[in-house]
Design an enzyme around this catalytic site. Structure first.
Site, PDB file in Angstrom:
ATOM      1  N   SER A  22      34.566 -15.953  19.601  1.00  0.00           N
ATOM      2  CA  SER A  22      35.789 -15.149  19.470  1.00  0.00           C
ATOM      3  C   SER A  22      36.512 -15.060  20.804  1.00  0.00           C
ATOM      4  O   SER A  22      37.483 -14.327  20.939  1.00  0.00           O
ATOM      5  CB  SER A  22      35.446 -13.747  18.968  1.00  0.00           C
ATOM      6  OG  SER A  22      34.494 -13.138  19.819  1.00  0.00           O
ATOM      7  N   HIS A 155      72.110   2.155  -5.486  1.00  0.00           N
ATOM      8  CA  HIS A 155      72.086   0.907  -6.265  1.00  0.00           C
ATOM      9  C   HIS A 155      72.989  -0.162  -5.645  1.00  0.00           C
ATOM     10  O   HIS A 155      73.505  -1.030  -6.345  1.00  0.00           O
ATOM     11  CB  HIS A 155      72.524   1.139  -7.718  1.00  0.00           C
ATOM     12  CG  HIS A 155      71.879   2.312  -8.369  1.00  0.00           C
ATOM     13  ND1 HIS A 155      70.693   2.239  -9.061  1.00  0.00           N
ATOM     14  CD2 HIS A 155      72.236   3.620  -8.382  1.00  0.00           C
ATOM     15  CE1 HIS A 155      70.359   3.440  -9.509  1.00  0.00           C
ATOM     16  NE2 HIS A 155      71.270   4.309  -9.100  1.00  0.00           N
ATOM     17  N   SER A 276      74.646 -22.703  13.507  1.00  0.00           N
ATOM     18  CA  SER A 276      74.071 -23.655  12.568  1.00  0.00           C
ATOM     19  C   SER A 276      74.195 -25.051  13.166  1.00  0.00           C
ATOM     20  O   SER A 276      75.164 -25.351  13.867  1.00  0.00           O
ATOM     21  CB  SER A 276      74.841 -23.576  11.250  1.00  0.00           C
ATOM     22  OG  SER A 276      74.687 -24.784  10.533  1.00  0.00           O
ATOM     23  N   LYS A 282      79.363 -21.130  11.459  1.00  0.00           N
ATOM     24  CA  LYS A 282      78.303 -20.156  11.197  1.00  0.00           C
ATOM     25  C   LYS A 282      77.871 -19.368  12.424  1.00  0.00           C
ATOM     26  O   LYS A 282      77.788 -19.872  13.527  1.00  0.00           O
ATOM     27  CB  LYS A 282      77.059 -20.872  10.635  1.00  0.00           C
ATOM     28  CG  LYS A 282      77.245 -21.405   9.240  1.00  0.00           C
ATOM     29  CD  LYS A 282      77.306 -20.313   8.178  1.00  0.00           C
ATOM     30  CE  LYS A 282      75.968 -19.704   7.943  1.00  0.00           C
ATOM     31  NZ  LYS A 282      75.122 -20.490   7.059  1.00  0.00           N
ATOM     32  N   ASN A 284      74.678 -16.871  12.558  1.00  0.00           N
ATOM     33  CA  ASN A 284      73.613 -16.321  11.709  1.00  0.00           C
ATOM     34  C   ASN A 284      72.865 -15.172  12.376  1.00  0.00           C
ATOM     35  O   ASN A 284      72.610 -15.208  13.571  1.00  0.00           O
ATOM     36  CB  ASN A 284      72.610 -17.421  11.369  1.00  0.00           C
ATOM     37  CG  ASN A 284      73.239 -18.535  10.561  1.00  0.00           C
ATOM     38  OD1 ASN A 284      74.176 -18.295   9.793  1.00  0.00           O
ATOM     39  ND2 ASN A 284      72.763 -19.744  10.748  1.00  0.00           N
ATOM     40  N   GLU A 289      67.012 -11.408  10.657  1.00  0.00           N
ATOM     41  CA  GLU A 289      66.280 -12.047   9.551  1.00  0.00           C
ATOM     42  C   GLU A 289      64.810 -12.246   9.903  1.00  0.00           C
ATOM     43  O   GLU A 289      63.926 -12.056   9.070  1.00  0.00           O
ATOM     44  CB  GLU A 289      66.911 -13.403   9.208  1.00  0.00           C
ATOM     45  CG  GLU A 289      68.240 -13.262   8.475  1.00  0.00           C
ATOM     46  CD  GLU A 289      68.932 -14.610   8.283  1.00  0.00           C
ATOM     47  OE1 GLU A 289      68.249 -15.592   7.939  1.00  0.00           O
ATOM     48  OE2 GLU A 289      70.154 -14.677   8.491  1.00  0.00           O
ATOM     49  N   TYR A 316      26.926  -3.067  11.674  1.00  0.00           N
ATOM     50  CA  TYR A 316      27.794  -4.162  12.110  1.00  0.00           C
ATOM     51  C   TYR A 316      27.515  -5.445  11.322  1.00  0.00           C
ATOM     52  O   TYR A 316      26.369  -5.771  11.009  1.00  0.00           O
ATOM     53  CB  TYR A 316      27.586  -4.442  13.609  1.00  0.00           C
ATOM     54  CG  TYR A 316      28.433  -5.607  14.099  1.00  0.00           C
ATOM     55  CD1 TYR A 316      29.765  -5.417  14.442  1.00  0.00           C
ATOM     56  CD2 TYR A 316      27.917  -6.903  14.170  1.00  0.00           C
ATOM     57  CE1 TYR A 316      30.564  -6.480  14.857  1.00  0.00           C
ATOM     58  CE2 TYR A 316      28.709  -7.971  14.582  1.00  0.00           C
ATOM     59  CZ  TYR A 316      30.027  -7.755  14.927  1.00  0.00           C
ATOM     60  OH  TYR A 316      30.810  -8.792  15.331  1.00  0.00           O
ATOM     61  N   GLN A 321      34.329  -9.361  13.334  1.00  0.00           N
ATOM     62  CA  GLN A 321      34.930 -10.069  14.460  1.00  0.00           C
ATOM     63  C   GLN A 321      36.348 -10.538  14.120  1.00  0.00           C
ATOM     64  O   GLN A 321      37.175 -10.754  15.001  1.00  0.00           O
ATOM     65  CB  GLN A 321      34.053 -11.270  14.827  1.00  0.00           C
ATOM     66  CG  GLN A 321      34.595 -12.143  15.922  1.00  0.00           C
ATOM     67  CD  GLN A 321      33.549 -13.126  16.429  1.00  0.00           C
ATOM     68  OE1 GLN A 321      32.605 -12.733  17.090  1.00  0.00           O
ATOM     69  NE2 GLN A 321      33.707 -14.390  16.088  1.00  0.00           N
ATOM     70  N   LYS A 324      40.230  -8.676  15.243  1.00  0.00           N
ATOM     71  CA  LYS A 324      41.031  -8.605  16.466  1.00  0.00           C
ATOM     72  C   LYS A 324      42.235  -9.536  16.496  1.00  0.00           C
ATOM     73  O   LYS A 324      43.281  -9.172  17.019  1.00  0.00           O
ATOM     74  CB  LYS A 324      40.134  -8.851  17.687  1.00  0.00           C
ATOM     75  CG  LYS A 324      39.401  -7.563  18.090  1.00  0.00           C
ATOM     76  CD  LYS A 324      38.425  -7.765  19.229  1.00  0.00           C
ATOM     77  CE  LYS A 324      37.181  -8.488  18.803  1.00  0.00           C
ATOM     78  NZ  LYS A 324      36.409  -7.806  17.729  1.00  0.00           N
TER      79      LYS A 324
HETATM   80  N1  ARG Z   1      32.403 -10.930  19.258  1.00  0.00           N
HETATM   81  C1  ARG Z   1      31.872  -9.860  18.479  1.00  0.00           C
HETATM   82  C2  ARG Z   1      33.006  -9.163  17.706  1.00  0.00           C
HETATM   83  O1  ARG Z   1      34.110  -9.334  18.081  1.00  0.00           O
HETATM   84  C3  ARG Z   1      31.182  -8.861  19.326  1.00  0.00           C
HETATM   85  C4  ARG Z   1      30.030  -8.175  18.660  1.00  0.00           C
HETATM   86  C5  ARG Z   1      28.980  -9.153  18.354  1.00  0.00           C
HETATM   87  N2  ARG Z   1      27.782  -8.538  17.930  1.00  0.00           N
HETATM   88  C6  ARG Z   1      26.800  -9.244  17.408  1.00  0.00           C
HETATM   89  N3  ARG Z   1      25.722  -8.630  17.084  1.00  0.00           N
HETATM   90  N4  ARG Z   1      26.906 -10.536  17.197  1.00  0.00           N
HETATM   91  O2  ARG Z   1      32.784  -8.468  16.753  1.00  0.00           O
END
Ligand code: ARG
Length: 466
Positions: A22, A155, A276, A282, A284, A289, A316, A321, A324
């Site tokens: 991640s 309306h 355009s 045009k 725009n 938009e 968890y 993950q 985010k």
């Molecule tokens: N990269 C993980 C996340 O964003 C962090 C937590 C990972 N925890 C684990 N036990 N693998 O959620």
């Protein structure tokens, strides 16, 4: 080598390294991750879990890593999986095996919850600041164009004359609700989870209050399982962001319609429109938009996270993950849309004459005629019918209500006198709506004054909370 490689005999497949990582997203949480680790380290020393000397070396190392990241010389590597492990690995490389003491009494599960909460708190302040800036621009616009009359719609049919400023201030109040929703979300994000460890709570005699104080958290979590598996605060942000985008989408939709040749109520500035590639004439409303269009991705982000969390067993799970990337996306999107719309409305030209003419037309004063008759003792239902008859007649004859002679009025209702023309005047129609929240100029002025005071309060909250 992975920090957790002890029980493994083989290394992970390179596909798994990529798929599992991640880092491409959570690297943006580096500041929160490092501040959290510094507070945690100081606490470990204070509680006698590590020595002051060890803590000092860890803190120095973390600060050096922070500088490297900010200078753009730190190398993120997918095999480090995420920001937590990247920084820990770099720390161990930098300060040696003492760096391995950082993760005492902590798990990535409570660490990521901490980082995300810190990140979101900062983001709410940023988004809140942009909301206030837009609200302030709406007030400016309302004050600058005070007195401009436009047709109010239901309306999308002309309904009754209103002040353009009243229409703009409606969006101020929508944004005010958005702001208070974010404030509520901030309060529930402001909870410190570190110490919950993997799921059951740490065995070390740590001081959660100390860490909360160091990092500026108002509250501490009450249940370790909940603390590591709760993403309500992110969902709340996504929900608040979605409602906010819905409001921006309604506003931009109006700007798009109003700037069309058919309406011509406003002219968008060249700086906020594009041309355009094929039609030279045009201009725009692309920014507007796009804001309307980007509402879709924020709604998508809300539904994505709700779907991820639905049915997850405690505590968890790696599914989480996925929270985010969409969070960062919504934060960026909402901030940019707020900035875009502020620029659009602060530079647009308001065609007061065309708006006024539109308000004169379309029989927006028919309710006035009915109310006038009620004032002369006619029951409202009869008054409504008489006014309706006159509108039909006017349409047949191709004129407006105020074009009828007094005799023609009297033919429909003998109670009508010469003062009917004043009653039909649209400026008077606007003035008469002097109920609280109505469109009468004095009430709209009051609204803007109240709005200015509320904004000052919101500004103070932003300063106190950041
Ligand atoms: N990269 C993980 C996340 O964003 C962090 C937590 C990972 N925890 C684990 N036990 N693998 O959620």
């Amino acid at each position: 080598m992975k920090l957790w490689s002890g029980r493994f005999t083989k290394s992970t497949d390179s596909f798994v390294d990529e798929f599992n990582a991640s880092i491409s997203v959570d690297k943006y949480l580096y500041r929160q991750d490092i501040s959290g680790s510094i507070a945690h380290t100081k606490m470990l020393a204070k509680c006698g879990i590590i020595t002051d000397k060890e803590a000092a070396r860890i803190v120095d190392g973390l600060e050096a890593i922070l500088r490297e990241i900010e200078d753009g010389v730190f190398e993120f590597d997918v095999s480090d999986e995420d920001i937590h492990m990247s920084i820990e690995m770099a720390l161990i490389e930098k300060v040696g095996s003492v760096g391995g003491k950082l993760h005492t009494a902590r798990s990535r599960n409570d660490q990521v919850a901490l980082d995300t909460r810190m990140f979101l708190k900062d983001a709410i302040i940023d988004v809140g600041t942009e909301i206030v800036a837009l609200q302030s621009e709406l007030i400016n616009l309302a004050q600058r164009e005070m007195g401009v009359i436009m047709p109010g719609y239901t309306h999308l049919q002309r309904a009754q004359p209103i002040l353009f400023s009243h229409h703009m201030m409606a969006y101020f109040w929508m944004l005010r609700r958005d702001f208070t929703r974010l404030k509520g979300c901030f309060k529930r994000t402001d909870v410190m989870p570190l110490g919950s460890a993997a799921l059951a709570g740490t065995t070390y005699p740590i001081d959660m209050e100390y860490v909360a104080r160091e990092l500026g958290f108002k509250k501490i979590s009450n249940n370790s399982l909940d603390a590591v598996s709760d993403r309500d605060f992110v969902i709340e942000f996504q929900a608040a962001a979605s409602i906010l985008m819905m409001h921006l989408s309604r506003l931009t939709e109006e700007l798009i319609i109003w700037s069309s040749a058919e309406f011509s109520f406003i002219e968008l500035d060249d700086a906020y429109t594009t041309g355009s590639s094929i039609m030279p004439q045009k201009k725009n409303a692309d920014v507007a938009e796009l804001i309307r269009g980007k509402t879709g991705r924020v709604y998508g982000n809300l539904i994505q996270l709700l779907t991820i969390m639905k049915g997850l067993p405690l505590a968890y799970n790696k599914d989480m993950q996925e929270d985010k990337e969409s969070l960062l996306d919504s934060i960026e999107t909402v901030k940019n849309c707020l900035i875009g719309i502020k620029g659009t409305i602060s530079t647009m030209k308001v065609n007061s004459e065309i708006m006024g003419q539109a308000a004169e037309g379309g029989f927006t004063n028919s309710t006035e005629l009915a109310d006038y008759l009620v004032g002369k003792g006619t029951p409202f239902r009869d008054a409504h019918r008489i006014a309706g008859n006159m509108v039909r007649k006017a349409i047949e004859e191709g004129c407006w209500l105020s074009d009828f002679s007094l005799e023609e009025f009297k033919a429909e209702s003998p109670v009508i006198e010469d003062d009917v023309y004043d009653a039909l005047n649209i400026e008077n129609a606007v003035k008469r709506r002097s109920i609280r929240g109505g469109t009468a100029p004095e009430r709209v002025k009051e609204q803007t004054e109240k709005a200015v005071k509320l904004l000052e309060k919101e500004q103070r909250w932003l300063e106190e909370s950041s």
